[in-house]
Design a protein around this motif. Structure first.
Motif, PDB file in Angstrom:
ATOM      1  N   PRO A   1       5.847  11.001  -3.356  1.00 16.01           N
ATOM      2  CA  PRO A   1       5.096  10.256  -2.345  1.00 16.01           C
ATOM      3  C   PRO A   1       6.048   9.700  -1.281  1.00 16.01           C
ATOM      4  O   PRO A   1       7.192   9.358  -1.601  1.00 16.01           O
ATOM      5  CB  PRO A   1       4.449   9.114  -3.132  1.00 16.01           C
ATOM      6  N   LYS A   2       5.551   9.616  -0.061  1.00 18.41           N
ATOM      7  CA  LYS A   2       6.406   9.177   1.061  1.00 18.41           C
ATOM      8  C   LYS A   2       7.219   7.919   0.744  1.00 18.41           C
ATOM      9  O   LYS A   2       8.415   7.879   1.000  1.00 18.41           O
ATOM     10  CB  LYS A   2       5.512   8.975   2.301  1.00 18.41           C
ATOM     11  N   PRO A   3       6.602   6.860   0.163  1.00 19.73           N
ATOM     12  CA  PRO A   3       7.388   5.642  -0.048  1.00 19.73           C
ATOM     13  C   PRO A   3       8.493   5.799  -1.093  1.00 19.73           C
ATOM     14  O   PRO A   3       9.347   4.925  -1.227  1.00 19.73           O
ATOM     15  CB  PRO A   3       6.345   4.617  -0.525  1.00 19.73           C
TER      16      PRO A   3
ATOM     17  N   LEU B   1       0.847  -1.191   0.000  1.00 18.91           N
ATOM     18  CA  LEU B   1       0.000   0.000   0.000  1.00 18.91           C
ATOM     19  C   LEU B   1       0.880   1.236   0.000  1.00 18.91           C
ATOM     20  O   LEU B   1       1.575   1.504   0.993  1.00 18.91           O
ATOM     21  CB  LEU B   1      -0.865   0.023   1.252  1.00 18.91           C
ATOM     22  N   VAL B   2       0.873   1.966  -1.089  1.00 18.08           N
ATOM     23  CA  VAL B   2       1.760   3.134  -1.186  1.00 18.08           C
ATOM     24  C   VAL B   2       0.986   4.369  -1.654  1.00 18.08           C
ATOM     25  O   VAL B   2       1.554   5.274  -2.248  1.00 18.08           O
ATOM     26  CB  VAL B   2       2.949   2.837  -2.143  1.00 18.08           C
ATOM     27  N   GLY B   3      -0.323   4.395  -1.370  1.00 16.87           N
ATOM     28  CA  GLY B   3      -1.152   5.452  -1.939  1.00 16.87           C
ATOM     29  C   GLY B   3      -1.411   6.650  -1.037  1.00 16.87           C
ATOM     30  O   GLY B   3      -2.115   7.579  -1.445  1.00 16.87           O
TER      31      GLY B   3
ATOM     32  N   THR C   1      -4.030   1.698  -9.546  1.00 23.41           N
ATOM     33  CA  THR C   1      -4.131   3.078  -9.091  1.00 23.41           C
ATOM     34  C   THR C   1      -5.575   3.457  -8.795  1.00 23.41           C
ATOM     35  O   THR C   1      -6.424   3.383  -9.687  1.00 23.41           O
ATOM     36  CB  THR C   1      -3.544   4.026 -10.160  1.00 23.41           C
ATOM     37  N   GLU C   2      -5.817   3.868  -7.547  1.00 27.54           N
ATOM     38  CA  GLU C   2      -7.161   4.303  -7.155  1.00 27.54           C
ATOM     39  C   GLU C   2      -7.380   5.740  -7.630  1.00 27.54           C
ATOM     40  O   GLU C   2      -6.567   6.604  -7.327  1.00 27.54           O
ATOM     41  CB  GLU C   2      -7.299   4.254  -5.625  1.00 27.54           C
ATOM     42  N   GLU C   3      -8.477   5.974  -8.325  1.00 31.70           N
ATOM     43  CA  GLU C   3      -8.803   7.340  -8.766  1.00 31.70           C
ATOM     44  C   GLU C   3      -9.071   8.206  -7.545  1.00 31.70           C
ATOM     45  O   GLU C   3      -8.635   9.343  -7.457  1.00 31.70           O
ATOM     46  CB  GLU C   3     -10.062   7.317  -9.637  1.00 31.70           C
TER      47      GLU C   3
ATOM     48  N   GLY D   1      -8.516   4.240   1.102  1.00 29.76           N
ATOM     49  CA  GLY D   1      -8.124   3.874   2.460  1.00 29.76           C
ATOM     50  C   GLY D   1      -7.335   2.571   2.451  1.00 29.76           C
ATOM     51  O   GLY D   1      -7.129   1.958   1.398  1.00 29.76           O
ATOM     52  N   THR D   2      -6.897   2.143   3.642  1.00 29.59           N
ATOM     53  CA  THR D   2      -6.021   0.972   3.700  1.00 29.59           C
ATOM     54  C   THR D   2      -6.770  -0.312   3.290  1.00 29.59           C
ATOM     55  O   THR D   2      -6.246  -1.103   2.498  1.00 29.59           O
ATOM     56  CB  THR D   2      -5.421   0.826   5.108  1.00 29.59           C
ATOM     57  N   GLY D   3      -7.985  -0.520   3.795  1.00 33.56           N
ATOM     58  CA  GLY D   3      -8.743  -1.736   3.451  1.00 33.56           C
ATOM     59  C   GLY D   3      -9.225  -1.706   2.012  1.00 33.56           C
ATOM     60  O   GLY D   3      -9.096  -2.687   1.261  1.00 33.56           O
TER      61      GLY D   3
ATOM     62  N   GLY E   1      -0.286  -0.750  -4.669  1.00 38.42           N
ATOM     63  CA  GLY E   1      -1.553  -0.036  -4.565  1.00 38.42           C
ATOM     64  C   GLY E   1      -1.293   1.448  -4.449  1.00 38.42           C
ATOM     65  O   GLY E   1      -1.012   1.954  -3.369  1.00 38.42           O
ATOM     66  N   THR E   2      -1.360   2.142  -5.587  1.00 35.29           N
ATOM     67  CA  THR E   2      -1.001   3.563  -5.612  1.00 35.29           C
ATOM     68  C   THR E   2      -2.259   4.428  -5.667  1.00 35.29           C
ATOM     69  O   THR E   2      -3.355   3.965  -6.014  1.00 35.29           O
ATOM     70  CB  THR E   2      -0.133   3.893  -6.847  1.00 35.29           C
ATOM     71  N   SER E   3      -2.085   5.709  -5.345  1.00 32.87           N
ATOM     72  CA  SER E   3      -3.161   6.675  -5.512  1.00 32.87           C
ATOM     73  C   SER E   3      -2.527   8.050  -5.709  1.00 32.87           C
ATOM     74  O   SER E   3      -2.655   8.656  -6.761  1.00 32.87           O
ATOM     75  CB  SER E   3      -4.093   6.651  -4.292  1.00 32.87           C
TER      76      SER E   3
HETATM   77  P1  GTP Z   1       0.055  10.569   6.838  1.00 30.79           P
HETATM   78  O1  GTP Z   1      -0.843  11.417   5.982  1.00 30.79           O
HETATM   79  O2  GTP Z   1       1.289  11.320   7.240  1.00 30.79           O
HETATM   80  O3  GTP Z   1      -0.628   9.922   7.996  1.00 30.79           O
HETATM   81  O4  GTP Z   1       0.639   9.356   5.936  1.00 30.79           O
HETATM   82  P2  GTP Z   1      -0.134   8.340   4.953  1.00 30.79           P
HETATM   83  O5  GTP Z   1      -0.932   9.100   3.977  1.00 30.79           O
HETATM   84  O6  GTP Z   1       0.921   7.455   4.349  1.00 30.79           O
HETATM   85  O7  GTP Z   1      -1.108   7.521   5.883  1.00 30.79           O
HETATM   86  P3  GTP Z   1      -0.777   6.279   6.801  1.00 30.79           P
HETATM   87  O8  GTP Z   1       0.601   6.436   7.383  1.00 30.79           O
HETATM   88  O9  GTP Z   1      -1.887   6.079   7.742  1.00 30.79           O
HETATM   89  O10 GTP Z   1      -0.806   5.085   5.747  1.00 30.79           O
HETATM   90  C1  GTP Z   1      -0.308   3.797   6.014  1.00 30.79           C
HETATM   91  C2  GTP Z   1       0.064   3.151   4.695  1.00 30.79           C
HETATM   92  O11 GTP Z   1      -1.095   2.975   3.890  1.00 30.79           O
HETATM   93  C3  GTP Z   1       1.036   3.978   3.876  1.00 30.79           C
HETATM   94  O12 GTP Z   1       1.924   3.095   3.255  1.00 30.79           O
HETATM   95  C4  GTP Z   1       0.158   4.678   2.853  1.00 30.79           C
HETATM   96  O13 GTP Z   1       0.837   4.908   1.632  1.00 30.79           O
HETATM   97  C5  GTP Z   1      -0.960   3.674   2.653  1.00 30.79           C
HETATM   98  N1  GTP Z   1      -2.264   4.304   2.374  1.00 30.79           N
HETATM   99  C6  GTP Z   1      -2.953   5.143   3.189  1.00 30.79           C
HETATM  100  N2  GTP Z   1      -4.120   5.483   2.625  1.00 30.79           N
HETATM  101  C7  GTP Z   1      -4.178   4.834   1.437  1.00 30.79           C
HETATM  102  C8  GTP Z   1      -5.150   4.786   0.377  1.00 30.79           C
HETATM  103  O14 GTP Z   1      -6.207   5.424   0.407  1.00 30.79           O
HETATM  104  N3  GTP Z   1      -4.852   3.991  -0.696  1.00 30.79           N
HETATM  105  C9  GTP Z   1      -3.689   3.279  -0.784  1.00 30.79           C
HETATM  106  N4  GTP Z   1      -3.459   2.542  -1.868  1.00 30.79           N
HETATM  107  N5  GTP Z   1      -2.742   3.320   0.186  1.00 30.79           N
HETATM  108  C10 GTP Z   1      -2.999   4.083   1.278  1.00 30.79           C
END
Ligand code: GTP
Length: 374
Positions: A37-39, A21-23, A93-95, A99-101, A67-69
């Protein structure tokens, strides 16, 4: 190599596919995440996702669905089809962020695994030395719907808690504790799971879903078996600037291992094309990116200095991020701070305690002794 041939080469693992999950938008790491993006931020010299892909490949995973967005093009431009990482990479890629789930559910449409196969799922921002084969073995032994990697933290008050019984069965998923009495365990969700493929298919497909708040508690409510495996090894969530520099330094120093670090373990990692003055002191697991320069008498400790940045003579950069093409002027001090791409911290300035300098911003010389929690 097709995944089935590769699977035959790693018969012990019994798993070949993973979802990463990298979105997320990475808001806690702004302004570094405005363009990247953070990752994909460089940790110990390569994008963080490269460490995770290497860890998965080293454990025998052959196919990963990313799983990108947010800014998906940055991933595909760097990793392409994944062949450089010894892995087949597929992008979903999610339009609209799901969320994580929801992200796991959406990515799963690209899986080749059958309903009873185990599938690894990684959050894209957690650095750990988790023993993936033993996590998977535990999943298979208990025949759980989901097996979670759990870690223990010194201060559980900032996390959702995951208590288990003596056999590892998860008892509850508790929100962040509000009072000391609510801290019933020091175990937290460490952001890596093994799902039975058919369980992923049960997640609603058409709306945002949180795995922590909805999917896992629903499984427990249905009486399904959810197992936790506590691993006391290295674990760090790289979501904040300070943990980001910490994770990078720990990889360079060898406190946690990754086969993707482009150099030997040591006090610093100076990438090809960087220029460090012989009188500069670069230590504490610092990384000096390609084309970056560190001047005479400068000191860089426990920091990430990205490509093309310039640390001028006698400047000091401590536990900080200096992003691409940024400049830290002579004798300036940057401590526990973030200086974003192309920003200029003029000579003699002093930044401490979580200061964040936005991209392309210029602080004139000797203008500021700045401390902020923003
Ligand atoms: P913060 O905004 O700083 O909290 O960081 P974040 O956006 O990465 O959220 P969080 O740390 O809660 O996310 C945990 C992991 O899930 C990270 O690897 C995110 O890239 C991923 N993630 C969070 N939301 C989504 C989403 O809506 N879709 C996908 N594909 N990945 C998500």
């Amino acid at each position: 190599m097709s995944s089935s041939i590769a699977a035959a080469l790693v018969p012990d693992l019994g798993i070949v596919e993973a979802i990463m999950l990298v979105g997320g938008k990475g808001t806690r790491l702004r302004p570094l995440t405005i363009n990247t993006p953070k990752p994909m931020l460089p940790v110990a010299g390569v994008p963080f996702t490269a460490h995770q892909l290497a860890q998965a490949a080293d454990a025998g995973v052959t196919r990963v669905i990313l799983g990108t967005s947010y800014r998906p093009e940055v991933f595909s431009a760097y990793f392409g089809d994944g062949s450089d990482m010894r892995i087949e990479l597929v992008y979903r890629t999610e339009e609209v962020p799901l969320g994580t789930g929801g992200g796991i559910r959406f990515a799963a449409e690209a899986l080749e695994s059958g309903p009873d196969d185990p599938v690894l799922v990684f959050n894209g921002d957690v650095l750990s030395g988790v023993d993936l084969p033993s996590l998977i073995k535990s999943h298979q032994d208990t025949q759980a719907a989901v097996t979670l990697f759990l870690t223990r933290v010194a201060d559980p008050s900032a996390f959702g808690l995951v208590p288990t019984d003596a056999q590892g069965a998860v008892l509850d998923f508790l929100e962040k504790p509000q009072t000391p009495e609510e801290i019933v365990t020091d175990q937290i969700n460490a952001g890596c799971y093994v799902f039975q493929r058919s369980v992923i298919d049960e997640i609603p497909a058409d709306r945002p879903v949180s795995v922590e708040r909805e999917v896992f508690p629903d499984l427990l409510a249905q009486g399904r078996r959810v197992t936790g495996v506590v691993d006391d090894g290295y674990w760090l969530d790289l979501g904040t600037p300070m943990s980001f520099v910490q994770g990078s330094a720990d990889l360079v120093l060898g406190r946690v291992r990754s086969s993707a670090v482009p150099g030997p373990v040591g006090p610093s990692l100076c990438l090809p094309g960087s220029q460090v003055s012989p009188s500069a002191d670069v230590t504490g697991g610092s990384v000096i990116g390609s084309g970056a320069q560190v001047g005479a008498g400068a000191k860089v400790v426990g920091s990430v200095v990205m490509a093309g940045a310039r640390i001028e003579d006698s400047a000091r950069v401590i536990n900080s991020v200096v992003a691409g093409d940024a400049v830290i002027g002579e004798t300036a001090v940057v401590r526990g701070s973030v200086v974003a791409e192309g920003a200029v911290v003029g000579a003699g300035n002093e930044l401490t305690d979580g200061a964040r300098i936005w991209p392309e911003m210029t602080l004139p010389p000797h203008s500021i002794r700045f401390s902020s929690d923003r």
